[in-house]
Design an enzyme around this catalytic site. Structure first.
Site, mmCIF file in Angstrom:
data_model
loop_
_atom_site.group_PDB
_atom_site.id
_atom_site.type_symbol
_atom_site.label_atom_id
_atom_site.label_comp_id
_atom_site.label_asym_id
_atom_site.label_seq_id
_atom_site.Cartn_x
_atom_site.Cartn_y
_atom_site.Cartn_z
ATOM 1 N N LYS A 1 24.208 50.557 7.575
ATOM 2 C CA LYS A 1 23.242 49.607 8.243
ATOM 3 C C LYS A 1 24.343 48.458 8.277
ATOM 4 O O LYS A 1 24.171 47.723 6.822
ATOM 5 C CB LYS A 1 21.247 49.318 7.656
ATOM 6 C CG LYS A 1 20.888 50.094 8.872
ATOM 7 C CD LYS A 1 18.960 50.396 8.358
ATOM 8 C CE LYS A 1 19.773 49.705 9.358
ATOM 9 N NZ LYS A 1 17.031 48.617 9.755
ATOM 10 N N ARG A 2 24.528 47.812 9.302
ATOM 11 C CA ARG A 2 24.698 46.495 9.720
ATOM 12 C C ARG A 2 23.621 45.049 9.697
ATOM 13 O O ARG A 2 23.631 45.554 11.567
ATOM 14 C CB ARG A 2 25.766 46.173 9.758
ATOM 15 C CG ARG A 2 26.939 45.061 10.204
ATOM 16 C CD ARG A 2 28.168 45.410 10.495
ATOM 17 N NE ARG A 2 28.841 43.786 10.544
ATOM 18 C CZ ARG A 2 29.756 43.459 11.222
ATOM 19 N NH1 ARG A 2 30.810 44.455 11.317
ATOM 20 N NH2 ARG A 2 30.001 42.098 11.797
ATOM 21 N N ASN A 3 22.717 45.024 9.731
ATOM 22 C CA ASN A 3 21.356 44.016 9.580
ATOM 23 C C ASN A 3 22.001 42.350 10.441
ATOM 24 O O ASN A 3 23.148 41.899 9.847
ATOM 25 C CB ASN A 3 20.144 44.369 8.860
ATOM 26 C CG ASN A 3 20.111 45.731 8.369
ATOM 27 O OD1 ASN A 3 19.713 46.644 9.082
ATOM 28 N ND2 ASN A 3 19.457 45.537 7.589
ATOM 29 N N THR B 1 1.335 -1.391 0.103
ATOM 30 C CA THR B 1 -0.292 -0.107 -0.005
ATOM 31 C C THR B 1 0.964 1.492 -0.247
ATOM 32 O O THR B 1 2.171 1.064 0.046
ATOM 33 C CB THR B 1 -0.484 -0.017 1.069
ATOM 34 O OG1 THR B 1 -2.229 1.035 0.835
ATOM 35 C CG2 THR B 1 -0.589 0.797 2.313
ATOM 36 N N SER C 1 21.352 47.326 4.233
ATOM 37 C CA SER C 1 19.920 47.704 3.357
ATOM 38 C C SER C 1 20.167 48.502 2.430
ATOM 39 O O SER C 1 21.430 49.159 2.099
ATOM 40 C CB SER C 1 19.331 48.790 4.436
ATOM 41 O OG SER C 1 18.584 50.024 3.831
ATOM 42 N N HIS D 1 14.350 40.725 32.520
ATOM 43 C CA HIS D 1 13.558 41.667 31.580
ATOM 44 C C HIS D 1 13.471 43.280 31.146
ATOM 45 O O HIS D 1 13.766 43.347 30.732
ATOM 46 C CB HIS D 1 12.361 41.768 33.095
ATOM 47 C CG HIS D 1 11.831 40.992 33.562
ATOM 48 N ND1 HIS D 1 10.695 40.064 33.688
ATOM 49 C CD2 HIS D 1 12.242 41.135 34.785
ATOM 50 C CE1 HIS D 1 10.561 39.641 34.609
ATOM 51 N NE2 HIS D 1 11.153 39.232 35.399
#
Length: 451
Positions: free
Chosen positions: A287-289, A110, A281, A158
């Protein structure tokens, strides 16, 4: 695997590794199904269930058939016309088998006999690839824990600075968790690698009086263990696999999120290793994402969603239930691919992680000494009692924060506090190194423990 993401010619590499794609794509999957069916025919021929010559011809055709566009067009047309998972495959192969041999193709089995057996073989291969990347991540975390055993930084709860810790202590926590996942994969493997050849309702009714011998020979020849009984309606092992992947990719997500947070410009304590070609970007060139960290989070969400869907395969009606079983066709490949990619990216992330120890210390010092409030309170508690010590330190910390001055000044200026502390005690209480000695001991404990 088609569409915008997993099957995309452009973006598919973001959702899986090339090696994993080669397990689940249509051509290699079909080729492996046909190898399983070739072995089935050979075993059935040896046991006299089908004519020996037909068995030989079926096996030869399975191994030599060209899986070209014409083949898949027939395969797909047969599926769409019949609504049955493998009717199209059976008809396409029947046409390609010589003489009457096609009548004996796929005899007595099957769909789940073939697909479940393939899935165990596929997941065994996937497991080996995943463990290679998990071991890379473990090695990288080990190095980070060792090298930064004493690199002082702020521990946060937190989202706020809490107490001094070391980065090695943080990395040791990752390491311990990754090691536990390694153990889980090994433990799960003991319940996997099991073949399936049980027939329509799992009773082996089509395999003759020596059915168990046929089943054993079939599984053994494929390198799998024969099942104790049919598992067509028992999907717990696959759900366990999914949960282990969800746990492992969850740790990857935790690590990635930590890097994502600590790479923020305002914090700057960690950084993803980046090439000069990497673009953060197209509108903000500076920017250095945290591309790896973000995508690990995306992939882990895909894993968790599919693992949750796969839990729905546990309740089965009677001996087979397509509603429960067929969800695996979507969920198992997708979550396996996504988890594998997440762990591969995590290994790369850890291997090239930039640890900025000087920035860690500066951020800790930016707390104006408030991060040492626990140390002062506990020393006072031995002399005044814990509740009194907490009340005094809470008052001093609150007043210092409002005035924007260091906590040490507030401690020294408060006669109820300073009367009970010597200059040497204050020096020791406001020293990060002395407050993180146990972090180093915990790192040593993790590094010294067996995997």
């Amino acid at each position: 695997m088609t569409g915008w993401s997993f099957g995309s010619r452009v973006y598919g590499g973001a959702w899986s590794t090339p090696a994993l794609r080669q397990i689940f794509d249509d051509v290699p999957r079909t080729r492996r199904w046909l190898e399983i069916l070739a072995v089935l025919a050979e075993v059935q021929g040896e046991f006299g269930l089908i004519p020996a010559e037909s068995a030989r011809q079926v096996a030869a055709t399975c191994r030599t058939v060209e899986l070209d566009d014409a083949f898949f067009a027939e395969y797909r047309a047969g599926y769409e016309a019949s609504g049955h998972s493998t009717a199209g495959l059976i008809e396409a192969m029947r046409r390609r088998c010589p003489a009457a041999a096609g009548e004996w193709f796929y005899f007595g089995a099957t769909v789940q006999d073939i697909t479940d057996t393939w899935l165990m073989l596929a997941l065994r291969e996937a497991r080996g690839l995943i463990l290679t990347d998990l071991d890379r991540a473990i090695a990288a975390a080990t190095r980070l824990a060792r090298e930064h055993r004493d690199t002082v930084m702020a521990g946060r709860t937190h989202g706020q600075q809490g107490l001094p810790i070391t980065f090695g202590f943080k990395a040791a926590g990752w390491l311990a968790e990754l090691r536990r996942h390694r153990q889980r994969f090994d433990e799960t493997a003991q319940r996997m690698d099991i073949g399936q050849l049980c027939g329509g309702v799992g009773s082996l009714s089509a395999l003759g009086p020596r059915a168990l011998e046929v089943q054993r020979a079939f599984c053994t020849r494929l390198g799998l263990r024969p099942p104790a009984t049919s598992w067509t309606a028992s999907r717990d092992v696959l759900v366990e696999w999914a949960q282990v992947l969800a746990l492992a990719s969850g740790t990857a997500d935790r690590i990635g999120h930590e890097v994502y947070s600590l790479q923020r410009d305002e914090i700057g304590e960690l950084g993803e290793g980046a090439t000069t070609e990497q673009i953060g970007s197209i509108t903000m060139p500076h920017k250095r994402n945290p591309e790896l960290s973000e995508h690990i989070g995306t992939l882990s969400r895909v894993v968790r969603a599919n693992a949750g869907a796969l839990l729905e395969s546990l309740p089965h009606a009677h001996e087979r239930d397509g509603r429960s079983w067929k969800i695996e066709w979507h969920a198992v490949p997708e979550l396996t691919l996504a988890a594998a990619k997440a762990l591969s990216l995590t290994a790369t992330l850890l291997e090239h992680l930039e640890v900025r120890g000087e920035r860690m210390r500066r951020n800790l010092e930016a707390s104006n000494g408030h991060i040492y409030s626990e140390a002062v309170m506990l020393t006072l508690a031995a002399k005044l009692g814990k509740q009194t010590a907490h009340r005094l330190m809470h008052r001093a910390a609150t007043e210092a924060a409002r005035a924007g001055r260091p906590l040490r000044q507030a401690v020294e200026a408060d006669p109820e506090i300073s009367a009970h502390l010597s200059r040497g005690e204050i020096d020791r209480l406001f020293d990060a190194t002395s407050r993180t000695a146990q972090c180093g001991a915990l790192v040593d404990q993790v590094l010294g423990s067996e995997r």
